[in-house]
Motif scaffolding. Structure first.
Motif, mmCIF file in Angstrom:
data_model
loop_
_atom_site.group_PDB
_atom_site.id
_atom_site.type_symbol
_atom_site.label_atom_id
_atom_site.label_comp_id
_atom_site.label_asym_id
_atom_site.label_seq_id
_atom_site.Cartn_x
_atom_site.Cartn_y
_atom_site.Cartn_z
ATOM 1 N N GLN A 114 15.618 -82.253 -26.524
ATOM 2 C CA GLN A 114 14.700 -81.818 -27.493
ATOM 3 C C GLN A 114 15.763 -81.240 -28.546
ATOM 4 O OE1 GLN A 114 11.266 -81.742 -27.713
ATOM 5 N NE2 GLN A 114 11.771 -81.593 -29.898
ATOM 6 N N PHE A 115 15.543 -81.823 -30.100
ATOM 7 C CA PHE A 115 16.276 -81.252 -30.905
ATOM 8 C C PHE A 115 15.291 -80.575 -32.094
ATOM 9 C CE2 PHE A 115 18.094 -85.507 -29.927
ATOM 10 C CZ PHE A 115 19.225 -84.820 -29.467
ATOM 11 N N PRO A 116 15.908 -79.811 -32.929
ATOM 12 C CA PRO A 116 14.901 -78.782 -33.845
ATOM 13 C C PRO A 116 14.012 -79.665 -34.265
ATOM 14 C CG PRO A 116 17.430 -78.454 -33.985
ATOM 15 C CD PRO A 116 17.348 -79.537 -33.189
ATOM 16 N N THR A 117 13.962 -80.788 -34.733
ATOM 17 C CA THR A 117 12.744 -81.388 -35.305
ATOM 18 C C THR A 117 12.515 -82.772 -34.910
ATOM 19 O OG1 THR A 117 14.456 -82.579 -36.952
ATOM 20 C CG2 THR A 117 13.401 -80.286 -37.659
ATOM 21 N N SER A 118 12.943 -83.046 -33.782
ATOM 22 C CA SER A 118 12.763 -84.408 -32.913
ATOM 23 C C SER A 118 13.176 -84.534 -31.464
ATOM 24 C CB SER A 118 13.492 -85.602 -33.667
ATOM 25 O OG SER A 118 14.910 -85.337 -33.751
ATOM 26 N N TRP A 119 13.228 -85.357 -30.991
ATOM 27 C CA TRP A 119 13.581 -85.514 -29.625
ATOM 28 C C TRP A 119 14.242 -86.938 -29.515
ATOM 29 C CZ3 TRP A 119 11.976 -89.763 -26.753
ATOM 30 C CH2 TRP A 119 10.724 -90.342 -27.329
ATOM 31 N N GLY A 120 15.069 -87.027 -28.273
ATOM 32 C CA GLY A 120 15.775 -88.311 -28.218
ATOM 33 C C GLY A 120 16.326 -88.490 -26.762
ATOM 34 N N MET A 121 16.832 -89.518 -26.336
ATOM 35 C CA MET A 121 17.105 -89.812 -25.023
ATOM 36 C C MET A 121 18.685 -90.141 -25.124
ATOM 37 S SD MET A 121 14.407 -89.696 -23.216
ATOM 38 C CE MET A 121 14.938 -90.322 -21.548
ATOM 39 N N VAL A 122 19.204 -89.210 -24.162
ATOM 40 C CA VAL A 122 20.815 -89.617 -24.080
ATOM 41 C C VAL A 122 21.342 -89.969 -22.852
ATOM 42 C CG1 VAL A 122 22.846 -87.931 -24.093
ATOM 43 C CG2 VAL A 122 20.940 -87.376 -25.358
ATOM 44 N N PRO A 123 22.009 -91.131 -22.913
ATOM 45 C CA PRO A 123 22.770 -91.789 -21.531
ATOM 46 C C PRO A 123 23.645 -90.684 -20.858
ATOM 47 C CG PRO A 123 23.027 -93.146 -23.274
ATOM 48 C CD PRO A 123 22.888 -91.648 -23.821
ATOM 49 N N ILE A 124 23.406 -90.866 -19.509
ATOM 50 C CA ILE A 124 24.389 -89.786 -18.547
ATOM 51 C C ILE A 124 24.904 -90.663 -17.729
ATOM 52 C CG2 ILE A 124 22.827 -87.730 -18.890
ATOM 53 C CD1 ILE A 124 21.131 -88.318 -16.513
ATOM 54 N N ALA A 125 25.785 -90.043 -16.617
ATOM 55 C CA ALA A 125 26.389 -90.895 -15.445
ATOM 56 C C ALA A 125 25.275 -91.145 -14.403
ATOM 57 C CB ALA A 125 27.469 -89.881 -15.176
ATOM 58 N N HIS A 126 25.588 -92.179 -13.686
ATOM 59 C CA HIS A 126 24.714 -92.714 -12.817
ATOM 60 C C HIS A 126 25.445 -93.854 -11.885
ATOM 61 C CE1 HIS A 126 23.820 -95.464 -16.221
ATOM 62 N NE2 HIS A 126 23.444 -96.423 -15.055
ATOM 63 N N VAL A 127 24.677 -94.176 -10.859
ATOM 64 C CA VAL A 127 25.264 -95.245 -10.093
ATOM 65 C C VAL A 127 24.560 -96.435 -10.464
ATOM 66 C CG1 VAL A 127 25.329 -96.211 -7.535
ATOM 67 C CG2 VAL A 127 25.348 -93.839 -8.102
ATOM 68 N N GLU A 128 25.575 -97.368 -11.258
ATOM 69 C CA GLU A 128 24.979 -98.617 -11.754
ATOM 70 C C GLU A 128 24.375 -99.537 -11.002
ATOM 71 O OE1 GLU A 128 25.426 -99.415 -15.026
ATOM 72 O OE2 GLU A 128 26.753 -97.615 -15.855
ATOM 73 N N TRP A 129 24.902 -99.785 -9.816
ATOM 74 C CA TRP A 129 24.208 -100.761 -9.007
ATOM 75 C C TRP A 129 22.952 -100.503 -8.309
ATOM 76 C CZ3 TRP A 129 23.814 -99.808 -3.898
ATOM 77 C CH2 TRP A 129 24.661 -98.743 -3.510
ATOM 78 N N LEU A 130 22.607 -99.173 -8.242
ATOM 79 C CA LEU A 130 21.365 -98.802 -7.984
ATOM 80 C C LEU A 130 20.203 -98.800 -8.752
ATOM 81 C CD1 LEU A 130 22.270 -95.694 -5.518
ATOM 82 C CD2 LEU A 130 21.550 -97.927 -4.871
ATOM 83 N N PRO A 131 18.933 -98.663 -8.442
ATOM 84 C CA PRO A 131 17.332 -98.539 -9.516
ATOM 85 C C PRO A 131 17.910 -97.310 -9.988
ATOM 86 C CG PRO A 131 16.954 -99.265 -7.349
ATOM 87 C CD PRO A 131 18.429 -99.150 -7.249
ATOM 88 N N THR A 132 17.413 -97.128 -11.636
ATOM 89 C CA THR A 132 17.777 -95.957 -12.301
ATOM 90 C C THR A 132 16.339 -95.699 -12.691
ATOM 91 O OG1 THR A 132 18.116 -97.187 -14.321
ATOM 92 C CG2 THR A 132 20.029 -96.216 -12.805
ATOM 93 N N GLY A 133 16.420 -94.249 -13.156
ATOM 94 C CA GLY A 133 15.128 -93.491 -13.911
ATOM 95 C C GLY A 133 15.650 -92.647 -14.993
ATOM 96 N N MET A 134 14.485 -91.879 -15.318
ATOM 97 C CA MET A 134 14.915 -90.939 -16.491
ATOM 98 C C MET A 134 14.602 -89.662 -16.009
ATOM 99 S SD MET A 134 13.558 -93.357 -19.678
ATOM 100 C CE MET A 134 13.782 -95.278 -19.371
ATOM 101 N N ARG A 135 15.492 -88.643 -16.542
ATOM 102 C CA ARG A 135 15.356 -87.136 -16.565
ATOM 103 C C ARG A 135 14.303 -86.822 -17.798
ATOM 104 N NH1 ARG A 135 20.728 -84.557 -15.421
ATOM 105 N NH2 ARG A 135 20.193 -85.442 -13.447
#
Length: 489
Positions: free
Chosen positions: A111-132
């Motif tokens: 969450q930013f002052p006037t907007s929001w965004g999605m930031v990539p983070i470290a994860h296990v590449e070969w496994l199914p991924t989700g979002m925080r």
């Protein structure tokens, strides 16, 4: 002597644990529509809690003795029945897959002052991924909670229901609750000035009854209309088999007409068209069956009274339904000269959704994560990026893809969607093995569930917990009834 008197054929009372399961299941299915369709987190917590209680009740071993059994006493172990059910294991595989997505996020909400965004983070590449992401907006844990409630309830009904009486009792409760909701919606449409249940603020001609979104209302009442007609089929076939001169079937058809008016008043074009197609097919099949079996001549006086009652109700319904608005919306859907902006937006959104899916086709982006990364694919399509209104230009935030199958593919990929597809195939195999196509009530229930599945291809009714739980219950009834009928015979 007991056999001669018919004592051995007298209906046995339900086991207390099965009665308790009916009450909890009915409370779960019937309360969700009243709680704004279950679209709020607090309602979803309640639904999950009730499903867990139902699941626990269904697994308690039952001792049948004395007045609960004819003959020798025995113990029924529902857990064994559940463990032999393939859909239980398929469901566990799917939730295990979603759990891996939740535990392996590849993006994080910021969450930013006037907007929001999605930031990539470290994860296990070969496994199914989700979002925080925030739970209040949507994330994998909340999505699992929404999907878990109907799954646990379905498993509870499969393991815990042993009598046809239980199925019909719960089905009757759902139909009665939906009829009351429909009547409340009609009255509120005229008196509540856009408020939901006269309390919650809503948009006039957009919300209906206890539902925030008109298309969810239309889809829910279309589904319950199918359930009501299935109940009418059950009562009619039962009365003919037992040679009764009357049955509650005409009353069920009357209640179905009340719900049909609710579908019209929801102004959901897709729901109206799909319901109309269902009614045509249902009328042709049941009418042909009545002619073939001679059912039309079984009670001519009752039939005449019923036809007069339907005519009178049709006249009253014509006064309630805003036919000019409904017909105008139907025409805007079918008239090529009047391009429907909403339909055009959805087609463009589907194209963007297919592009989004193609970037992670196998593992998907993560359950509950569609809305957070879809803006990236809107940017190249200004038609679905900005909306002009009185306040100027505003951003169009797409919470759903308006196509449940496409959104499932985007979020869970081919693997997750494939597991769901395997579950549907297993369901159909079980239905065929139980000779469901020769069981009129089960066939009507299958058609009722088909209404929601057809609507899911053009909107997002399966994102509504009230519809999803009712649909899961319908699916279980479709499998349970033919098996109970075969066992009884």
């Amino acid at each position: 002597v007991a056999a001669f008197r018919g004592d051995l054929r007298a209906p046995l009372p339900l086991h207390p644990l099965e009665k308790a399961l009916i009450w909890v299941a009915a409370l779960n299915v019937c309360s969700l529509p009243w709680m704004l369709g279950g679209m709020r987190p607090w309602a979803q917590f309640i639904a999950l809690g009730l499903s867990l209680i139902a699941f626990g009740l269904s697994l308690f071993p039952r001792r049948y003795t004395d007045h609960l059994v004819h003959g020798e006493a025995y113990t029924f172990v529902p857990l064994k029945k559940l463990l032999r059910w393939p859909l239980w294991w398929i469901g566990l595989v799917f939730f295990g897959y979603v759990l891996i997505q939740a535990l392996n996020p590849s993006y994080e909400f910021r969450q930013f002052p006037t907007s929001w965004g999605m930031v990539p983070i470290a994860h296990v590449e070969w496994l199914p991924t989700g979002m925080r992401t925030p739970f209040a907006m949507m994330n994998p844990w909340r999505q699992m909670m929404i999907w878990g409630a109907p799954f646990l309830l379905a498993c509870a009904l499969w393991a815990g229901f042993t009598r046809r009486k239980s199925v019909i009792t719960l089905l009757t409760a759902i139909v009665a609750n939906a009829t009351i909701l429909a009547i409340v919606g009609m009255v509120a449409r005229e008196t509540a000035n856009g408020k939901i249940l006269w309390v919650v603020k809503g948009l006039k001609n957009y919300a209906f009854s206890s539902f925030i979104y008109k298309n969810h209302a239309g889809s829910f009442f279309a589904l319950t209309l199918g359930l009501t007609l299935a109940l009418a089929v059950y009562h009619h076939t039962t009365a003919r088999r037992k040679r009764h001169r009357s049955s509650p079937a005409p009353l069920m058809v009357f209640l179905a007409m009340i719900q049909a008016v609710a579908v019209l008043q929801s102004y959901s074009r897709a729901a109206i068209l799909i319901t109309g197609a269902f009614l045509v097919v249902f009328t042709l099949i049941t009418g042909g069956r009545l002619v073939w079996t001679g059912g039309l001549m079984a009670a001519p006086l009752l039939l005449g009274i019923f036809v007069v009652g339907l005519a009178g109700f049709g006249f009253m319904a014509s006064k309630l339904v805003n036919s000019e608005r409904t017909l105008d919306r139907l025409q805007s859907l079918t008239d090529a000269d009047r391009t429907d902006q909403s339909a055009l937006f959805r087609q463009i959104a589907w194209q963007a959704g297919l592009e989004m899916s193609s970037e992670r086709p196998n593992l998907g982006w993560g359950s509950g994560g569609f809305r957070f990364l879809f803006p990236k694919y809107q940017m190249s399509r200004p038609e679905i990026m900005w909306r002009e209104n009185k306040r100027g230009r505003t951003f169009m935030f797409w919470e759903h893809a308006h196509n449940d199958y496409l959104q499932l593919l985007i979020e869970t990929g081919r693997i997750g969607a494939g597991v769901i597809g395997l579950g549907l195939i297993t369901f159909l195999i079980n239905f065929i093995r139980a000779r469901g196509f020769s069981h009129p009530t089960a066939l009507a229930l299958l058609g009722a569930g088909g209404i929601s599945l057809a609507h899911a291809g053009a909107d997002f009714p399966l994102q509504n917990p009230a519809i999803l739980v009712t649909l899961a219950t319908t699916a279980l009834f479709t499998l349970i009834l033919p098996r109970l009928e075969t066992r009884t015979r």
